[in-house]
Design a protein around this motif. Structure first.
Motif, mmCIF file in Angstrom:
data_model
loop_
_atom_site.group_PDB
_atom_site.id
_atom_site.type_symbol
_atom_site.label_atom_id
_atom_site.label_comp_id
_atom_site.label_asym_id
_atom_site.label_seq_id
_atom_site.Cartn_x
_atom_site.Cartn_y
_atom_site.Cartn_z
ATOM 1 N N LEU A 57 -15.103 26.901 44.809
ATOM 2 C CA LEU A 57 -15.369 25.471 44.682
ATOM 3 C C LEU A 57 -14.552 24.912 43.524
ATOM 4 C CD1 LEU A 57 -19.262 25.519 45.080
ATOM 5 C CD2 LEU A 57 -17.547 25.006 46.831
ATOM 6 N N PRO A 58 -13.590 24.021 43.796
ATOM 7 C CA PRO A 58 -12.752 23.480 42.711
ATOM 8 C C PRO A 58 -13.565 22.829 41.599
ATOM 9 C CG PRO A 58 -11.821 22.917 44.845
ATOM 10 C CD PRO A 58 -13.170 23.508 45.116
ATOM 11 N N ALA A 59 -14.645 22.153 41.955
ATOM 12 C CA ALA A 59 -15.442 21.478 40.932
ATOM 13 C C ALA A 59 -16.096 22.487 39.993
ATOM 14 C CB ALA A 59 -16.498 20.594 41.585
ATOM 15 N N ILE A 60 -16.506 23.637 40.524
ATOM 16 C CA ILE A 60 -17.094 24.686 39.676
ATOM 17 C C ILE A 60 -16.047 25.205 38.702
ATOM 18 C CG2 ILE A 60 -17.960 27.053 39.667
ATOM 19 C CD1 ILE A 60 -20.129 25.207 40.412
ATOM 20 N N ARG A 61 -14.833 25.414 39.201
ATOM 21 C CA ARG A 61 -13.763 25.913 38.319
ATOM 22 C C ARG A 61 -13.447 24.889 37.225
ATOM 23 N NH1 ARG A 61 -11.412 27.530 43.356
ATOM 24 N NH2 ARG A 61 -9.891 25.830 43.218
ATOM 25 N N GLN A 62 -13.400 23.627 37.582
ATOM 26 C CA GLN A 62 -13.130 22.592 36.583
ATOM 27 C C GLN A 62 -14.271 22.509 35.557
ATOM 28 O OE1 GLN A 62 -10.475 20.959 36.067
ATOM 29 N NE2 GLN A 62 -9.283 21.105 37.956
#
Length: 395
Positions: A13-18
């Motif tokens: 999940l890109p948002a988790i990484r960010q």
């Protein structure tokens, strides 16, 4: 599905990484001055009690701002609010080098507290928004690991830099949150997430978060005292650094690994158990300081660290479970206010107790007793259990 697949899927999940990247940079800036700035103030002539004010002032402002964050987020959106927060946390840090008087240090710390208040509330509330159903404990664990890693590396590293090199490298680390501005904008963009629009149930959410937050406050109070006064009580750079590294490592492991356990089994047994473990660990740490037994000091720091990290995760999961999806940002604000209030007043409470003649070891022993008193509250706070599938119910 294997454990490895389940764990790695959150990283897709890109948002988790960010969120993890932003948290790492933001808490690096915070951790850089947590233990080293009080030491620096004492080194420049402040009394140990007055030195604790640099932490207390910053976190006092943080607590006030935390209750205003949901309102600001509704107006500006998550991305811009986060960007303002991380900038305010990092940008003023070089001002610590302009003057070594205590008053200017307090002013800079107050401004940084504004940014830290934004970061803490939105970071915690985003775990509830971004986590897949039934995975909130695990998401909180990853978020907690991103917080704990700077505590593990940066808190003792900054003390070592200040004591053995110079204070300006510490200031460089404290400026790192500025680098998180792009991540802040990316995670929120121009949107206003569901959590930013919740208006109903805020009072109920705040009440639901009270018991877990009181439990959290007691253990963070003790943790604030440990991180502030350990370098002063044990000025040997090697020993103080080693104890803080061990404390940070076990806290990171506790906060990270307990998340999956909470998703599977709930917090009903885990939360009281880890609170009791904290009493044992802090008592051993205090005894090690009192008797000058380094082995006992290290063992106590390790045990207390496990409890310190685990209780942070479990109280947040319990608070969201008790709120049953109502007022997510309000739950986050109450929980974070308790966390930072405990850390902030711990620096003053332990210092004030020590100044009465009992000394730092006995003051930490008093903190262990305070945690023990909160054991019944931990039982009541964990009555709401988070279970796989994303449902919360009464245990």
């Amino acid at each position: 599905m294997s454990v490895k697949t389940v764990e790695s899927s959150l990283w897709r999940l890109p948002a988790i990484r960010q969120l993890v990247l932003l948290t790492l940079l933001g808490f690096t800036g915070f951790a850089a001055t947590l233990a080293s700035l009080p030491w620096w103030a004492v080194h420049r002539g402040a009394s140990p009690t007055a030195a604790g004010l640099v932490t207390t002032v910053m976190l006092g402002v943080t607590v006030v701002v935390q209750f205003l964050v949901p309102v600001v987020e509704r107006r500006l959106g998550t991305g811009r609010t986060l960007a303002i927060g991380v900038f305010a946390l990092g940008a003023p840090s070089p001002m610590y080098l302009v003057s070594t008087d205590l008053a200017p240090m307090l002013v800079v710390s107050a401004v940084r507290g504004i940014g830290f208040g934004v970061l803490t509330v939105l970071g915690a509330s985003l775990t509830a928004v971004l986590a897949p159903p039934g995975r909130h404990g695990e998401a909180v664990g990853l978020y907690g690991l991103a917080i704990a890693a700077p505590n593990l590396l940066v808190v003792p590293g900054a003390v070592a830099l200040a004591q053995n090199v110079a204070f300006w490298p510490v200031v460089v680390l404290a400026t790192c949150p500025v680098l998180a501005v792009p991540s802040a904008l990316a995670i929120g963009g121009g949107r206003r997430p569901r959590v930013a629009h919740e208006k109903a149930g805020h009072r109920q959410a705040a009440l639901a978060a009270v018991l877990p937050s009181v439990v959290l406050l007691t253990i963070t109070l003790a943790g604030g005292g440990v991180t502030t006064y350990l370098p002063i009580e044990r000025p040997s750079g090697l020993l103080a650094t080693l104890v803080l590294v061990l404390f940070g490592l076990t806290a990171a492991l506790g906060r990270w690994r307990v998340g999956r356990l909470a998703d599977r089994a709930g917090t009903r047994l885990l939360l009281p158990g880890t609170v009791a473990l904290g009493v044992v660990g802090l008592a051993a740490l205090a005894a090690g300081l009192w008797q000058g037994m380094n082995i006992l000091l290290l063992a106590g720091a390790a045990v207390f660290g496990i409890a310190y990290g685990a209780v942070q995760n479990l109280t947040l999961v319990a608070a969201f479970a008790r709120a049953r999806g109502r007022g997510v940002s309000t739950v986050s604000a109450v929980w974070n206010a308790a966390f930072d209030t405990g850390t902030g007043i711990g620096a003053v409470v332990v210092g004030a107790l020590a100044a009465t003649g009992m000394g730092v070891p006995m003051a930490l022993g008093v903190c262990a007793g305070l945690i023990a008193v909160c054991l019944p509250l931990a039982v009541m706070a964990s009555s709401a259990r988070h279970v796989p599938g994303g449902r919360d119910h009464q245990a």
